[in-house]
Design a protein around this motif. Structure first.
Motif, PDB file in Angstrom:
ATOM      1  N   HIS A 211      43.350  28.068 -20.154  1.00  0.00           N
ATOM      2  CA  HIS A 211      44.999  28.399 -19.650  1.00  0.00           C
ATOM      3  C   HIS A 211      44.780  30.130 -19.596  1.00  0.00           C
ATOM      4  O   HIS A 211      44.755  30.588 -20.673  1.00  0.00           O
ATOM      5  N   THR A 214      48.968  34.490 -15.571  1.00  0.00           N
ATOM      6  CA  THR A 214      49.077  34.352 -14.268  1.00  0.00           C
ATOM      7  C   THR A 214      48.478  35.497 -13.307  1.00  0.00           C
ATOM      8  O   THR A 214      48.348  36.651 -14.096  1.00  0.00           O
ATOM      9  N   GLU A 215      48.422  35.601 -12.060  1.00  0.00           N
ATOM     10  CA  GLU A 215      47.976  36.627 -11.297  1.00  0.00           C
ATOM     11  C   GLU A 215      48.759  37.746 -11.486  1.00  0.00           C
ATOM     12  O   GLU A 215      48.434  38.966 -11.930  1.00  0.00           O
ATOM     13  N   ASP A 216      50.004  37.387 -11.468  1.00  0.00           N
ATOM     14  CA  ASP A 216      51.141  38.535 -11.552  1.00  0.00           C
ATOM     15  C   ASP A 216      51.081  39.323 -13.071  1.00  0.00           C
ATOM     16  O   ASP A 216      51.028  40.642 -12.947  1.00  0.00           O
TER      17      ASP A 216
END
Length: 381
Positions: A211, A214-216
């Protein structure tokens, strides 16, 4: 002419979950024989290319983990290096190190052997994250080892940090940066996690058990990294590297300048006499070749002029100074625009590149999508 030498020590006491380098568990491996094989390979290569080793500027011991070796094994390795690599022009001699493996005895051997820079794999100051990625050291190991290294005369010390780790939060990343800056070191490298094939993390990812942020969030971590490094007086001189003045990694700059270097050891890569090559990875194949007085090369490729131009661009653009017009024209006898005018104009219009009379470079925006920019310079034949 080679500017640098890379020497691969493929042994580790613990395998990290993200590592895809050629490596083996230390226990029950033919470590002493491997060091002897390294000496033989150095003898073979320097004999074949004597003119390429006259002005070596840097030596880099990588891995694996060079500090997995005992003091006696390190001493033997350094003896071979001094026997076959001319040291008179060497200005930077780096060894990678794990914080929980650098004893006083090993530090003394390295220092006496001419090593003047340490690159330490810290990765995080969060113990839970360290366990997730397969690291065995503690923060206390880091503090104690850096203090011990300074006592032994090492002042050019770098540490590696990682972000985008499984479950990593921005608060954890900021805490690691704060603890790193408290060490008052002259150089830091910081890399986002890349899940590579043939790693433990890759297997977990394939099963849906890894897990990641996120890309952001990962982009935000990189943004914070650049801001904090600047605030603490560290110049970003490459996408992932930051230093105080005078402490850039000279060895890594050889790669980014697209200049030649020799690679020794199992699985090592090199670039000599216009040929990129890689050695056998398995220890037995590597050592069998060397002890038979043969170069242990498994693959080699003569780099074409077109490939040299491409490499000059996508490697050079990793540096914040970018690619200099004068150096490009000196290497290729033509201006950069002869091949890349349209690509440069397109990337400039997108705000990813900037240029002046000296050269071209990534903008701050471009650093977030560096790989996408680099791909634009791979021209079809």
């Amino acid at each position: 002419m080679a500017r640098g030498v890379y020497i691969h020590i493929p042994f580790c006491h613990q395998i990290c979950n993200y590592c895809d380098f050629n490596k083996f568990y230390f226990k029950n491996q033919p470590v002493d024989e491997y060091i002897e094989a390294l000496g033989k390979e150095m003898a073979l290569v320097t004999k074949k290319y004597p003119e390429h080793f006259r002005n070596i500027e840097t030596i880099f011991l990588g891995g694996g983990t060079p500090t997995a070796l005992s003091p006696e094994q390190l001493d033997k390795l350094l003896t071979y290096i001094h026997a076959y690599i001319p040291m008179s022009s060497v200005k930077e001699f780096t060894s990678e190190a794990n914080p929980d493996e650098l004893s006083a005895a090993k530090l003394q051997v390295l220092f006496d052997g001419g090593v003047n820079r340490l690159s330490m794999g810290v990765q995080s100051f969060d113990q839970g994250l360290l366990q997730k990625i397969g690291r065995t050291h503690s923060n206390e190991h880091v503090y104690e080892t850096i203090a011990l290294a300074k006592q032994h005369g090492f002042h050019n010390i770098s540490i590696d940090l990682m972000y985008g780790l499984p479950g990593q939060t921005m608060a954890q990343w900021l805490d690691s940066l704060e603890k790193a800056f408290a060490l008052d070191l002259p150089h830091f490298s910081a890399y986002s996690l890349i899940v590579e094939p043939k790693t433990i993390f890759y297997n977990q990812y394939a099963k849906g058990k890894l897990h990641l942020p996120t890309e952001d969030l990962e982009a935000d971590m990189y943004d914070v990294l650049m801001q904090e490094m600047s605030l603490h007086g560290l110049q970003q001189y490459e996408i992932s590297n930051f230093a105080k003045p005078g402490f850039h990694s000279e060895h890594n700059k050889i790669y980014w300048d697209n200049d030649e270097y020799a690679g020794f050891g199992a699985g090592a890569h090199g670039y000599l006499a216009g040929i990129r090559y890689s050695n056998h990875g398995p220890l037995k194949k590597y050592m069998d070749a060397v002890f038979a007085e043969e170069l242990p090369i498994v693959h080699e490729h003569e780099v074409t002029q077109a490939e040299k131009r491409e490499e000059q661009m996508f490697l050079g653009l990793r540096k914040t100074e970018g690619v200099m017009h004068s150096i490009y024209e000196e290497k290729f006898n033509e201006p950069m625009n002869a091949q890349y005018e349209q690509v440069i104009e397109k990337l400039e219009s997108e705000g990813l590149l900037e240029h002046d009379e000296r050269g071209i470079r990534l903008t701050r925006k471009g650093r977030f999508v560096g790989n996408e920019v680099f791909q634009q310079f791979l021209l079809e034949d």
